[in-house]
Write a protein that holds these residues in place. Structure first.
Motif, mmCIF file in Angstrom:
data_model
loop_
_atom_site.group_PDB
_atom_site.id
_atom_site.type_symbol
_atom_site.label_atom_id
_atom_site.label_comp_id
_atom_site.label_asym_id
_atom_site.label_seq_id
_atom_site.Cartn_x
_atom_site.Cartn_y
_atom_site.Cartn_z
ATOM 1 N N PHE A 56 -37.576 -36.519 7.765
ATOM 2 C CA PHE A 56 -36.626 -37.023 6.773
ATOM 3 C C PHE A 56 -35.355 -37.493 7.490
ATOM 4 O O PHE A 56 -34.954 -36.905 8.488
ATOM 5 C CB PHE A 56 -36.225 -35.911 5.794
ATOM 6 N N SER A 57 -34.756 -38.517 6.904
ATOM 7 C CA SER A 57 -33.440 -38.907 7.429
ATOM 8 C C SER A 57 -32.627 -39.495 6.291
ATOM 9 O O SER A 57 -33.178 -39.857 5.247
ATOM 10 C CB SER A 57 -33.599 -39.939 8.549
ATOM 11 N N LEU A 58 -31.329 -39.572 6.492
ATOM 12 C CA LEU A 58 -30.468 -40.144 5.456
ATOM 13 C C LEU A 58 -30.726 -41.642 5.339
ATOM 14 O O LEU A 58 -31.024 -42.303 6.330
ATOM 15 C CB LEU A 58 -28.997 -39.902 5.794
ATOM 16 N N ASN A 59 -30.593 -42.146 4.131
ATOM 17 C CA ASN A 59 -30.829 -43.568 3.893
ATOM 18 C C ASN A 59 -29.503 -44.233 3.493
ATOM 19 O O ASN A 59 -29.084 -44.123 2.342
ATOM 20 C CB ASN A 59 -31.882 -43.700 2.784
ATOM 21 N N HIS A 64 -25.651 -46.064 -0.583
ATOM 22 C CA HIS A 64 -24.775 -47.124 -1.102
ATOM 23 C C HIS A 64 -25.181 -47.506 -2.523
ATOM 24 O O HIS A 64 -24.344 -47.631 -3.424
ATOM 25 C CB HIS A 64 -24.846 -48.338 -0.168
ATOM 26 N N LEU A 65 -26.504 -47.649 -2.728
ATOM 27 C CA LEU A 65 -27.016 -48.017 -4.061
ATOM 28 C C LEU A 65 -26.725 -46.915 -5.082
ATOM 29 O O LEU A 65 -26.273 -47.190 -6.206
ATOM 30 C CB LEU A 65 -28.532 -48.274 -3.977
ATOM 31 N N ALA A 66 -26.958 -45.660 -4.669
ATOM 32 C CA ALA A 66 -26.711 -44.529 -5.579
ATOM 33 C C ALA A 66 -25.234 -44.454 -5.951
ATOM 34 O O ALA A 66 -24.877 -44.204 -7.110
ATOM 35 C CB ALA A 66 -27.165 -43.236 -4.922
ATOM 36 N N LEU A 67 -24.373 -44.695 -4.950
ATOM 37 C CA LEU A 67 -22.925 -44.662 -5.196
ATOM 38 C C LEU A 67 -22.525 -45.768 -6.176
ATOM 39 O O LEU A 67 -21.732 -45.557 -7.100
ATOM 40 C CB LEU A 67 -22.202 -44.838 -3.856
#
Lengths: 176, 225
Positions: A56-59, A64-67
């Motif tokens: 797993f890694s941060l996307n 950005h989209l979620a924000l």
């Protein structure tokens, strides 16, 4: 991320808290509204990478989209609450009556608003009576028949009341 | 089952408004003046039902009952749910105004589909069935049919489960159309999180339909007169 949306959101939230008679209620609505945002964050902030091994890694794009979605949601939410959140039922009926909507729809809105009030009281009485008998809605097989019967009785009661209302409306020469 | 504000782009929202407008127009056209109070009544009952929460673990689920509403109301489910969703957005901040059209299509289209697919089973004659119950239900002026509780139960389960399932599928399609691969995980999570609602809605719809016909044997006749 531009600072403007954050400023707009801060202004709207302050306005919402200022115009609201019940900030606790607004906070509850805000929490309910943001429940979907939890889903958005849970599914967008991470990604699976297959090289060299699966991990797993941060996307960054997802974050950005979620924000962006969260900001858009909260701005629209606050704006709606500031502009429309304070209307009471009687005011809604007046507003709907003045809008140039199809008469059938207006009648439907007026009747539904009236019925909802009546059935809300009826439901509260039912729940009070059920709680007095030790009923607590849980995710168990015993809850389901009780809940179904509660709704069925509400509907039966509603059918009787609808007949009475229809007769009363006809007696007063009510036309859609 | 509500999509929140801010998640969809303008073309999707516009398509939702278009679809909802067509649905509401057809619904209003098919809604007879004398049945408006009945439709309003069903709408308010389904609105009240959606405020009943059942605890599921640390979370809680609320009923949707769009399948049952569709079964009873047909196309009228569009204007009825339009009012219900608007009130939910206004009074409880569920959903929102920009996504009203798309949310309306998501909950109302399964209702209409189930109305046309399940309603014939509430009307069919069943005189050769040896499990007939004593109660006879007149479902239309011309047809005297006997409906077993088992049949009612199955219809209720199908209406409840398919109503939520089709709504979840539609929601997934909308999200996939709007966000593409970005929303794949979100669609999966929404599907999984609705599992309690599939079960709850199907069991409640079924028990409700059986209880209604038991308490009021003439109920179906009044609905489908």
């Amino acid at each position: 991320m531009a600072i403007t949306p954050l400023v707009i959101l801060a202004v709207l939230t302050t306005l919402l808290l200022l115009v609201s008679h019940n900030p606790t209620r607004e906070l509850r609505f805000w929490l309910v509204g943001n429940f979907f945002m939890v889903f958005v964050w849970l599914t967008l902030f991470w990604q699976l990478k297959f090289q060299p091994t699966l991990h797993f890694s941060l996307n960054p794009q997802g974050i950005h989209l979620a924000l962006l979605i969260t900001l858009k949601f909260n701005i629209i939410f606050s704006l709606t609450r500031v502009l429309l959140g304070h209307y009471r039922q009687i005011e809604l009926i007046r507003i709907v009556s003045q809008l140039k909507l199809p008469t059938k729809l207006v009648t439907l809105v007026i009747l539904m608003l009236n019925y909802i009030n009546v059935f809300k009281e009826l439901k509260e009485k039912q729940i009070l009576a059920m709680k007095a008998r030790g009923y607590q809605p849980q995710w168990t097989i015993k809850t389901l028949p009780v809940l179904a019967l509660q709704l069925a009785l509400l509907l039966v009661n509603a059918l009787d009341q609808a007949e009475q209302v229809t007769r009363a409306l006809k007696a007063r020469k009510f036309k859609t | 089952m509500h999509l929140a504000e801010g998640i969809l782009h303008f073309p999707t929202l516009a398509a939702g408004v278009g679809g909802a407008t067509v649905g509401v127009a057809i619904g209003l056209k098919k809604l007879k003046e004398e049945t408006i109070p009945l439709a309003a009544l069903f709408g308010s009952i389904f609105f009240i039902a959606s405020t009943i929460h059942v605890n599921v673990g640390i979370s809680s689920s609320h009923l949707l009952l769009n399948g049952l509403a569709g079964l009873f109301l047909g196309w009228a489910v569009f204007p009825v749910f339009l009012v219900a969703l608007t009130l939910q957005a206004l009074l409880f901040s569920f959903g929102g105004f920009s996504v009203l059209g798309i949310n309306l299509c998501i909950v109302a289209i399964p209702g209409v589909l189930l109305h046309y697919s399940l309603r014939p089973f509430l009307k069919r004659k069943q005189h050769n069935n040896k499990h007939l119950i004593k109660r006879t239900v007149n479902t239309s002026p011309n047809l005297t049919s006997t409906i077993t509780p088992k049949r009612l139960m199955v219809i209720g389960i199908l209406a409840g489960a398919l109503g939520v399932l089709l709504a979840a599928i539609l929601q997934g399609v909308v999200l996939a159309f709007d966000g593409g691969k970005d929303y794949v995980n979100l669609i999966g999570l929404i599907f999984l999180s609705h599992i309690p609602i599939y079960i709850l809605d199907s069991l409640i719809s079924s028990a409700m339909l059986v209880a209604l016909v038991k308490v009021r044997p003439d109920f179906l006749k009044r609905i489908y007169h």
